[in-house]
Scaffold this motif. Structure first.
Motif, short mmCIF file in Angstrom:
data_model
loop_
_atom_site.label_atom_id
_atom_site.label_comp_id
_atom_site.label_asym_id
_atom_site.label_seq_id
_atom_site.Cartn_x
_atom_site.Cartn_y
_atom_site.Cartn_z
N MET A 1 0.82 -1.19 0.00
CA MET A 1 0.00 0.00 0.00
C MET A 1 0.87 1.26 0.00
O MET A 1 1.80 1.38 0.79
N GLU A 2 0.54 2.19 -0.87
CA GLU A 2 1.19 3.50 -0.86
C GLU A 2 0.16 4.52 -0.40
O GLU A 2 -0.08 4.64 0.79
N ALA A 3 -0.47 5.27 -1.29
CA ALA A 3 -1.55 6.18 -0.89
C ALA A 3 -2.71 5.34 -0.35
O ALA A 3 -3.33 4.59 -1.09
N PHE A 4 -3.00 5.48 0.92
CA PHE A 4 -3.91 4.53 1.58
C PHE A 4 -5.32 4.61 1.01
O PHE A 4 -5.91 5.68 0.87
N ASP A 5 -5.86 3.44 0.71
CA ASP A 5 -7.23 3.31 0.24
C ASP A 5 -7.71 1.91 0.62
O ASP A 5 -7.16 0.92 0.15
N PRO B 1 7.43 8.40 -7.29
CA PRO B 1 7.29 9.45 -8.30
C PRO B 1 5.92 9.39 -8.98
O PRO B 1 5.23 8.37 -8.91
N ASP B 2 5.56 10.46 -9.65
CA ASP B 2 4.23 10.53 -10.28
C ASP B 2 4.02 9.40 -11.28
O ASP B 2 2.91 8.86 -11.39
N TRP B 3 5.08 9.02 -12.01
CA TRP B 3 4.91 8.00 -13.04
C TRP B 3 4.54 6.63 -12.46
O TRP B 3 3.97 5.77 -13.15
N ALA B 4 4.83 6.44 -11.18
CA ALA B 4 4.57 5.14 -10.56
C ALA B 4 3.07 4.84 -10.47
O ALA B 4 2.67 3.67 -10.44
N SER B 5 2.24 5.87 -10.47
CA SER B 5 0.79 5.65 -10.35
C SER B 5 0.23 4.96 -11.60
O SER B 5 -0.87 4.40 -11.56
N GLY B 6 0.98 4.98 -12.69
CA GLY B 6 0.53 4.34 -13.92
C GLY B 6 0.93 2.88 -14.03
O GLY B 6 0.54 2.22 -15.00
N LEU B 7 1.67 2.36 -13.07
CA LEU B 7 2.10 0.96 -13.13
C LEU B 7 0.92 0.04 -12.85
O LEU B 7 0.12 0.27 -11.94
N GLU B 8 0.80 -1.01 -13.64
CA GLU B 8 -0.24 -2.01 -13.45
C GLU B 8 0.39 -3.39 -13.40
O GLU B 8 1.31 -3.70 -14.17
N VAL B 9 -0.09 -4.20 -12.47
CA VAL B 9 0.41 -5.57 -12.31
C VAL B 9 -0.77 -6.52 -12.44
O VAL B 9 -1.81 -6.31 -11.80
N SER B 10 -0.63 -7.54 -13.24
CA SER B 10 -1.73 -8.47 -13.47
C SER B 10 -1.27 -9.89 -13.20
O SER B 10 -0.14 -10.14 -12.81
N CYS B 11 -2.17 -10.85 -13.42
CA CYS B 11 -1.86 -12.27 -13.21
C CYS B 11 -0.88 -12.80 -14.26
O CYS B 11 -0.33 -13.89 -14.10
N SER B 12 -0.68 -12.09 -15.35
CA SER B 12 0.18 -12.58 -16.43
C SER B 12 1.63 -12.56 -16.01
O SER B 12 2.17 -11.53 -15.64
N SER B 13 2.27 -13.73 -16.04
CA SER B 13 3.70 -13.78 -15.73
C SER B 13 4.36 -14.94 -16.45
O SER B 13 5.52 -15.18 -16.25
N ARG C 1 8.26 -1.34 -3.02
CA ARG C 1 7.29 -0.57 -3.80
C ARG C 1 7.38 -1.01 -5.26
O ARG C 1 8.45 -1.36 -5.76
N ASN C 2 6.23 -0.96 -5.95
CA ASN C 2 6.20 -1.41 -7.33
C ASN C 2 7.18 -0.66 -8.23
O ASN C 2 7.81 -1.24 -9.11
N TYR C 3 7.34 0.64 -8.00
CA TYR C 3 8.22 1.40 -8.88
C TYR C 3 9.68 1.01 -8.67
O TYR C 3 10.48 1.03 -9.62
N LEU C 4 10.04 0.66 -7.43
CA LEU C 4 11.41 0.22 -7.18
C LEU C 4 11.68 -1.10 -7.90
O LEU C 4 12.74 -1.29 -8.51
N ALA C 5 10.72 -2.01 -7.82
CA ALA C 5 10.87 -3.27 -8.54
C ALA C 5 10.94 -3.03 -10.05
O ALA C 5 11.74 -3.67 -10.75
N GLN C 6 10.13 -2.10 -10.54
CA GLN C 6 10.11 -1.83 -11.97
C GLN C 6 11.44 -1.30 -12.47
O GLN C 6 11.93 -1.69 -13.54
N ILE C 7 12.07 -0.42 -11.71
CA ILE C 7 13.39 0.10 -12.09
C ILE C 7 14.40 -1.03 -12.17
O ILE C 7 15.19 -1.13 -13.12
#
Length: 497
Positions: free
Chosen positions: A277-281, A485-497, A441-447
Motif C-alpha cells: 500500500m502506498e496512498a492509503f485506500d 514518483p508521479d509515473w509510478a501511479s501508472g504501473l499495473e500488475v496483473s496475473c500474467s507472468s 514498492r512497485n516502482y522500485l521493482a520496476q526500475i
C-alpha cells in the motif's frame, strides 16, 4: 543474516542431501518429469540468507553447476523431480483440476528448522500446464525473488527464494519477454486446493493420506487430539488468520488469494500481482486482472476466512460432523482480531491495552483514508512524534491534506501516550523495530526489472540488500524511502507472468 545453526552442515551443491518426502506419496499425487532445459542460462540474483537456511555455500552461486541446476538443465544428485496435482477456487469460482503448471519440485533438504523443499518455477510444461507454456518471465521472477526475501525480513511467514536464473529465450505474454526460472523454498508447497482436489473427486483414501502426511510432518502434536483432522483445521485456520493480520498491518496485498494459492502451513506463497500500500485506500486493488475487487486490501481478511471454510469443506469427510468443522473455523475471527490488535498496538508504540484503543485505531485508519496518506511513511514517521512538542510534527503534517484533522487525532494519541508515561526515545526505538522504512514498492521493482532486462542486475542486488534490513535507517539509501514518483501511479500488475 540467518546463519546456519550448528546442526546444519555447510554443503557444496554436489553434496546437498536431497530427499523426496512428498514424492513418496501415492503416484496419484504427482507426475515425475524433468524440467525443460533453458537455453544459455545465466545468474540474475541469489540470496545468501536463503542459502544459509539450507547450509548451501554461497560460493556455489558463481559456478556453472549452480546455474545449470537451478535453470533446470542439470538434475541434482538424489533428486526425483515432480509436478504436483491440486485443484482450487479461483476468484470464488470452482476451477477444477489445476496443479503445478510451471513448477517442478526437486526434493527437500535439511534446514535450520526442519526441512525445505526446493522448487523451480518457470521450468517448462507439465501435465498440469493446460494452455500455458510452463515458463515464467524475468519480470515476475524478479518480483517474486525480491518480495519473498523482503517478507522474510519483515518477519512475515513466507516461502523463500534462493535464486533467479535467466535466458535470452523469448516467451509470449502481452509482448515477447525473456524467460527466467525462480527457485523457491518452503517446508511444503501443499495448499488448500491440494485437499479440495481429492474432496471434489470423491477420493477419500488420497484425502486421508495427504492429511496424515501434513499432520505427521508438520503438526505431530495433533496426534494426541481426539479428532486430529478437526485440530488440523483449527491450526491452519488460526495460522491463516494471523498471517493475514500481518499482511494488513504492513499494507501488503497478495492480489490472488485463490484457494490454490493458500498454504496449508500459513505461509505467504505464489507471489504474483502483489503490492504494498502506498496512498492509503481501503478498497485498493493491486491486481489489474481483479476487475471485481475480490482481493482488494479491505477484502483480504474476509477472503481468508472464506478460503478456510473451503478447506473445512474439503476436510469434512475426515472430520466427520459439520458441527466439528464449524467449531474449528470459529477461531478465525478472534485470532485475526487479536493478532491485528496486537500489531496495531506495537505500530502505535502502545505497550498497554485500554478500552478505548479500538476507537483510536479506527480513527487513524479513517484519517489515512480521507487523506490517502502513504502507509509506510506515515507509520515510520509517527515514531518521531514527541509527546510534548506538537510543533515538531512537520514530517507528519507533510503527508496530510487536512492537517487540522491530523492535529485532532494526534491530540488524542498524545493523551493516550501520556496515560502510560511513554518516553519518546524508547517509543521511537520500539516503533522503528516494527514499522519498516523500506518496502518493495512497485516502482522500485520496476526500475530493477528494466535494468535487468538490459543485463544490468546491480539494482536487483541493491534492493535485496536494502530489503534484508527494512527497519534500519540506512542513510545512504534514503531515496528508497521517499514518496513514489508521479509515473509510478501508472504501473499495473496483473496475473500474467
Amino acid at each position: 543474516m540467518n546463519a546456519p545453526d550448528v546442526g546444519i552442515a555447510r554443503h557444496r551443491l554436489a553434496t546437498l542431501p536431497l530427499e523426496n518426502s512428498f514424492g513418496s506419496l501415492l503416484p496419484a499425487f504427482h507426475t515425475r518429469l524433468l524440467p525443460t532445459q533453458l537455453p544459455a542460462p545465466y545468474l540474475v540474483a541469489a540470496s545468501d540468507a536463503a542459502a544459509d537456511l539450507i547450509g548451501l555455500d554461497p560460493g556455489e552461486f558463481a559456478t556453472e553447476q549452480f546455474i545449470e541446476a537451478f535453470a533446470g538443465n542439470r538434475t541434482l544428485a538424489q533428486s526425483q523431480p515432480l509436478a504436483a496435482v491440486y485443484s482450487g477456487h479461483q476468484f470464488g469460482v470452482w476451477a477444477g483440476q489445476l496443479g503445478d503448471g510451471r513448477a517442478i519440485l526437486l526434493g527437500d533438504v535439511p534446514a535450520v528448522q526442519g526441512r525445505m523443499e526446493l522448487q523451480l518455477k518457470g521450468s517448462g510444461k507439465t501435465p498440469y500446464s493446460r494452455m500455458g507454456d510452463g515458463r515464467a518471465v524475468l519480470r515476475s521472477s524478479i518480483r517474486e525473488f525480491l518480495c519473498s526475501e523482503a517478507m522474510a525480513a519483515l518477519g512475515i511467514p513466507t516461502s523463500r527464494a534462493l535464486c533467479v536464473t535467466g535466458s535470452d529465450m523469448l516467451v509470449m505474454r502481452e509482448t515477447p519477454e525473456t524467460a527466467a526460472v525462480a527457485t523457491r523454498m518452503a517446508p511444503s508447497f501443499v495448499r488448500f486446493g491440494s485437499f479440495e482436489h481429492w474432496f471434489y473427486n470423491d477420493c477419500q483414501v488420497e484425502l486421508k493420506v495427504l492429511a496424515d502426511y501434513i499432520i505427521d510432518r508438520f503438526y505431530p502434536e495433533l496426534r494426541a487430539e481426539s479428532n486430529p483432522y478437526r485440530a488440523l483445521l483449527t491450526q491452519v485456520t488460526r495460522r491463516t488468520a494471523e498471517l493475514i493480520a500481518q499482511w494488513q498491518a504492513v499494507g501488503f496485498m497478495h492480489g490472488v488469494m485463490n484457494t490454490d494459492n493458500m498454504s496449508i502451513l500459513g505461509l505467504t506463497i505464489d507471489y504474483g500481482p502483489f503490492g504494498f500500500m502506498e496512498a492509503f485506500d481501503f478498497r485498493h486493488i493491486c491486481n489489474h486482472s481483479d476487475t471485481q475487487g475480490r482481493y482488494a486490501y479491505h477484502m483480504q481478511p474476509s477472503i481468508g476466512q472464506w478460503n478456510c471454510f473451503a478447506l473445512g469443506q474439503a476436510l469434512l469427510p475426515l472430520i466427520g460432523e459439520v458441527e466439528d468443522a464449524q467449531a474449528a473455523l470459529e477461531i478465525y475471527k478472534p485470532a485475526y482480531e487479536a493478532k491485528f490488535d496486537q500489531l496495531l498496538h506495537a505500530k502505535l508504540g502502545l505497550h498497554s491495552t485500554q478500552p478505548e484503543d479500538g476507537k483510536l485505531h479506527e480513527a487513524v485508519f479513517d484519517l489515512m483514508q480521507q487523506n490517502h496518506v502513504d502507509f509506510t511513511l506515515f507509520f515510520r514517521r509517527l515514531g518521531g512524534l514527541q509527546v510534548d512538542r506538537p510543533e515538531g510534527d512537520e514530517p507528519l503534517h507533510d503527508l496530510f491534506i487536512d492537517r487540522p484533522a491530523f492535529d485532532a487525532w494526534a491530540a488524542q494519541y498524545r493523551s493516550r501516550l501520556k496515560q502510560e508515561n511513554s518516553i519518546d526515545a524508547q517509543r521511537q526505538e520500539t516503533m522503528n523495530s516494527v514499522n519498516p522504512k523500506y518496502v518493495l514498492r512497485n516502482y522500485l521493482a520496476q526500475i530493477a526489472i528494466e535494468k535487468a532486462q538490459n543485463k544490468d542486475f546491480s539494482e536487483v542486488d541493491k534492493l535485496l540488500r536494502l530489503l534484508e534490513r527494512p527497519f534500519d535507517e540506512q542513510p545512504e539509501n534514503e531515496r528508497y524511502a521517499q514518496l513514489p514518483p508521479d509515473w509510478a501511479s501508472g504501473l499495473e500488475v496483473s496475473c500474467s507472468s
